[in-house]
Design a protein around this motif. Structure first.
Motif, mmCIF file in Angstrom:
data_model
loop_
_atom_site.group_PDB
_atom_site.id
_atom_site.type_symbol
_atom_site.label_atom_id
_atom_site.label_comp_id
_atom_site.label_asym_id
_atom_site.label_seq_id
_atom_site.Cartn_x
_atom_site.Cartn_y
_atom_site.Cartn_z
ATOM 1 N N THR A 2 0.813 -1.174 -0.029
ATOM 2 C CA THR A 2 -0.045 0.008 0.028
ATOM 3 C C THR A 2 0.822 1.270 0.109
ATOM 4 N N ARG A 3 2.225 1.132 0.249
ATOM 5 C CA ARG A 3 3.017 2.070 0.046
ATOM 6 C C ARG A 3 2.672 3.309 1.136
ATOM 7 N N SER A 4 2.276 2.921 2.168
ATOM 8 C CA SER A 4 1.687 4.155 3.129
ATOM 9 C C SER A 4 2.836 4.974 3.746
ATOM 10 N N PHE A 5 3.732 4.342 3.773
ATOM 11 C CA PHE A 5 5.284 5.172 4.564
ATOM 12 C C PHE A 5 6.350 4.392 4.195
ATOM 13 N N GLN A 6 7.595 5.135 4.303
ATOM 14 C CA GLN A 6 8.730 4.438 4.071
ATOM 15 C C GLN A 6 9.697 4.901 5.440
ATOM 16 N N ILE A 7 10.834 4.194 5.442
ATOM 17 C CA ILE A 7 11.940 4.748 6.423
ATOM 18 C C ILE A 7 12.094 6.218 6.196
ATOM 19 N N GLY A 8 12.220 6.752 7.375
ATOM 20 C CA GLY A 8 12.344 8.332 7.479
ATOM 21 C C GLY A 8 11.153 9.066 7.450
ATOM 22 N N ASP A 9 10.065 8.883 6.925
ATOM 23 C CA ASP A 9 8.767 9.395 6.781
ATOM 24 C C ASP A 9 8.387 10.029 8.162
ATOM 25 N N ARG A 10 7.709 11.283 7.828
ATOM 26 C CA ARG A 10 6.993 11.731 9.279
ATOM 27 C C ARG A 10 5.357 11.593 9.112
ATOM 28 N N VAL A 11 5.039 10.680 10.077
ATOM 29 C CA VAL A 11 3.728 10.201 10.004
ATOM 30 C C VAL A 11 2.931 10.489 11.160
ATOM 31 N N GLN A 12 1.888 10.178 11.218
ATOM 32 C CA GLN A 12 0.867 10.311 12.456
ATOM 33 C C GLN A 12 0.089 9.021 12.294
ATOM 34 N N ILE A 13 0.164 8.003 13.214
ATOM 35 C CA ILE A 13 -0.702 6.634 13.394
ATOM 36 C C ILE A 13 -1.371 6.694 14.616
ATOM 37 N N ILE A 27 2.781 10.599 16.750
ATOM 38 C CA ILE A 27 3.396 11.362 15.669
ATOM 39 C C ILE A 27 4.985 11.165 15.659
ATOM 40 N N GLY A 28 5.745 10.787 14.568
ATOM 41 C CA GLY A 28 7.047 10.786 14.779
ATOM 42 C C GLY A 28 7.459 10.318 13.522
ATOM 43 N N ASP A 29 8.831 10.163 13.436
ATOM 44 C CA ASP A 29 9.526 9.402 12.130
ATOM 45 C C ASP A 29 9.627 8.004 12.171
ATOM 46 N N VAL A 30 9.388 7.292 10.843
ATOM 47 C CA VAL A 30 9.317 5.831 10.962
ATOM 48 C C VAL A 30 10.928 5.587 11.027
ATOM 49 N N GLU A 31 11.134 4.765 11.923
ATOM 50 C CA GLU A 31 12.735 4.509 12.213
ATOM 51 C C GLU A 31 13.064 3.040 11.538
ATOM 52 N N GLU A 32 12.069 1.964 11.795
ATOM 53 C CA GLU A 32 12.347 0.840 11.314
ATOM 54 C C GLU A 32 10.909 0.168 10.896
#
Length: 548
Positions: free
Chosen positions: A367-378, A382-387
């Motif tokens: 679904t390509r919702s996010f990648q490593i390093g993206d700033r997201v809110q789940i 809220i934060g950066d995807v680290e792993e």
């Protein structure tokens, strides 16, 4: 001195075992055979001949057992010489006997001779020679001289085993030290691409553990050979020695025959492994080309390449195991099948959440919702995807808190990605903030102050230019929304803070008081809220009107 004591101790223990062996083991006088091949006559743990025919009411088995007992008693009685063994001539019953001092040891009939394919005279003479040789050997092995010689052989064997143990104790520790010295220079680790599966230290540790296992096997093998060897020196334990050696050779023979019979399966398994290996290599080549952009398919994104390869790798290996399974040793045994079913049920009952997270991780990839390093809110996080793994997703918040979310939770939550637009389409993220001011402040003046504040803020882009929207006209004030572009999504809190600082500075410089005014319903005697540039030059605030 210590080694000498060890040898003497081993010899003493062995002699003790041998001396007490008559109580634990004696010559097996029971006959084992069958009606077709006959039943053996045994002396000194050696088969002299077999009895195949019945005589009167005596079966062949009973005859063989009786003859065995008579020969043993004769052999143990040293007062009876071998010369006393004689053959009595044929009588009217067509039988021949071997006697000692008129005591019958064995009686042979014409039927025994026919079964052996000889005349009764030839058969009796042959049996007599065998009996004399066996009795002579039986008595010679039980003399004092033979016992002393056997004890000497035992001592020599004990010294030999001591030397062998000493050599083992020298060679293996020396090998350990060599491995320790070479583990940093000559012993490589095992790596899978950039992942270190086994370091050189662990490889060295496993090699030393394997050598320790071989060392124990050497000890047990030498000791197992030593005991039957010593037992073979003494006639009272020679039968037990033969049995121990027989067990050892039978195990070796069974293992070797099993290996020979398993060779076709080994070739089939090797063929399956080879095909699986080159299939994996070809698959990896294809997906590596896709990841590097040298090969493309419409609708298939480059970041899908390695996850798809991992899924394909799992399926290829699983299919290879399915083909290999029928050719594994013991795969058809009920125990093997029972363990397989038990493990399958155990895995099914205990892996429900793991399977859900795995499926969620696979869906999130495609679904390509996010990648490593993206700033997201789940959800509220809220934060950066680290792993991003197949089971969990880890997010680092602006407060440097690492939050681990199961992929099934992520899949069931709304995911807001602040970085995707700038990364995928090149359109930067819009930051927006709202202030409310009274109607007495000219909106153009507000616009200029807000735009100047945006221009003063670091990480706010000049192009596309910031813009302002009046989002509402309320009863007492106007809502102004400042929208500005940024490509530094990881610094959103800092950008907002700096933007608010500059808004306050610019409003203060323009004499704009940031507040949301409220009015009572008493307009007489108060200044109108219409901006001054819209009022006549001679405008004055009306006075209070009082009626009587």
């Amino acid at each position: 001195m210590k080694n000498i004591l060890k040898v003497l101790l081993i010899s003493l223990i062995t002699l003790t075992i041998v001396i007490n062996s008559p109580f634990a083991y004696s010559q097996d006088t029971t006959t084992s055979g069958n009606k077709i091949d006959g039943f053996p006559v045994i002396l000194n743990d050696e088969t002299l001949f077999v009895i195949q025919k019945n005589t009167g009411s005596f079966s062949a088995e009973e005859r063989a057992e009786t003859i065995t007992n008579r020969l043993k008693k004769f052999a143990e009685n040293n007062s009876l010489s071998l010369d006393s063994l004689k053959i009595q001539p044929l009588n009217d019953t067509n039988t021949s006997t071997i006697v000692s001092d008129d005591k019958i040891l064995i009686t042979l009939t014409e039927e025994d001779a026919k079964a052996a394919g000889k005349t009764i005279q030839e058969l009796t003479t042959q049996y007599l020679e065998k009996i004399r040789e066996s009795v002579a050997q039986y008595r010679s092995e039980r003399t004092l001289q033979s016992r002393i010689l056997a004890a000497i052989y035992t001592l020599v064997a004990s010294i030999s085993i001591g030397l062998i143990f000493k050599i083992i104790n020298v060679i293996f520790p020396y090998s350990y030290r060599i491995i320790d010295r070479l583990q940093e220079t000559h012993i490589p680790g095992f790596r899978l691409q950039n992942i270190e599966l086994l370091s050189s230290q662990k490889v060295a540790k496993y090699l030393i553990s394997f050598l320790k296992f071989i060392r124990v096997v050497c000890y047990l093998t030498v000791f197992y050979v030593y005991i039957p060897l010593v037992f073979s020196f003494f006639p009272i334990t020679r039968g037990l020695s033969y049995k121990l050696f027989k067990y050892l050779f039978a195990a070796i023979q069974l293992t070797w025959l099993g290996f020979i019979n398993y060779i076709p399966n080994i070739f089939i398994i090797s063929l399956i492994i080879t095909i699986t290996y080159y299939t994996i290599r070809f698959t990896k080549f294809i997906f590596t080309e896709i990841e590097e952009g040298d090969l493309s398919f419409p609708g298939f994104y480059r970041e899908w390449a390695m996850p798809t390869y991992n899924i394909a790798l799992f399926l290829i290996i699983a299919l290879g195991l399915v083909f290999v399974f029928p050719y594994l040793p013991g795969s058809n045994s009920p125990a093997f099948r029972g363990v397989s079913v038990f493990l399958g049920i155990l895995f099914s009952l205990g892996s429900t959440s793991a399977v859900a997270n795995t499926v969620g991780g696979i869906i999130l990839i495609y679904t390509r919702s996010f990648q490593i390093g993206d700033r997201v809110q789940i959800g509220d996080i809220i934060g950066d995807v680290e792993e991003k793994t197949i089971l969990v997703t880890r997010i680092r918040t602006p407060k440097n808190v690492l939050v681990t979310l199961p992929n099934s939770t992520v899949l069931n939550s709304n995911v807001v990605n602040y970085s995707a637009s700038s990364r995928d389409t090149g359109i930067p993220l819009i930051l927006h903030t709202t202030i409310t001011l009274g109607y007495d402040v000219p909106w153009r003046k507000v616009y200029q102050a807000l735009l100047d504040a945006a221009a003063d803020t670091e990480h706010i882009l000049d192009q596309p230019a910031p813009f302002i929207l009046q989002t509402s006209l309320d009863d007492f004030y106007v809502s102004y929304e400042l929208n500005a572009y940024t490509d530094r999504t990881i610094k959103i809190p800092l950008v907002y803070s700096e933007l608010h600082e500059h808004i306050q500075d610019r409003c203060n410089e323009a004499d704009i008081e940031i507040l949301s005014p409220h009015y009572r319903a008493m307009r007489d005697g108060n200044q109108t809220t219409i901006p001054a540039n819209y009022l006549p030059s001679d405008y004055q605030a009306p006075g209070f009107r009082i009626e009587h």
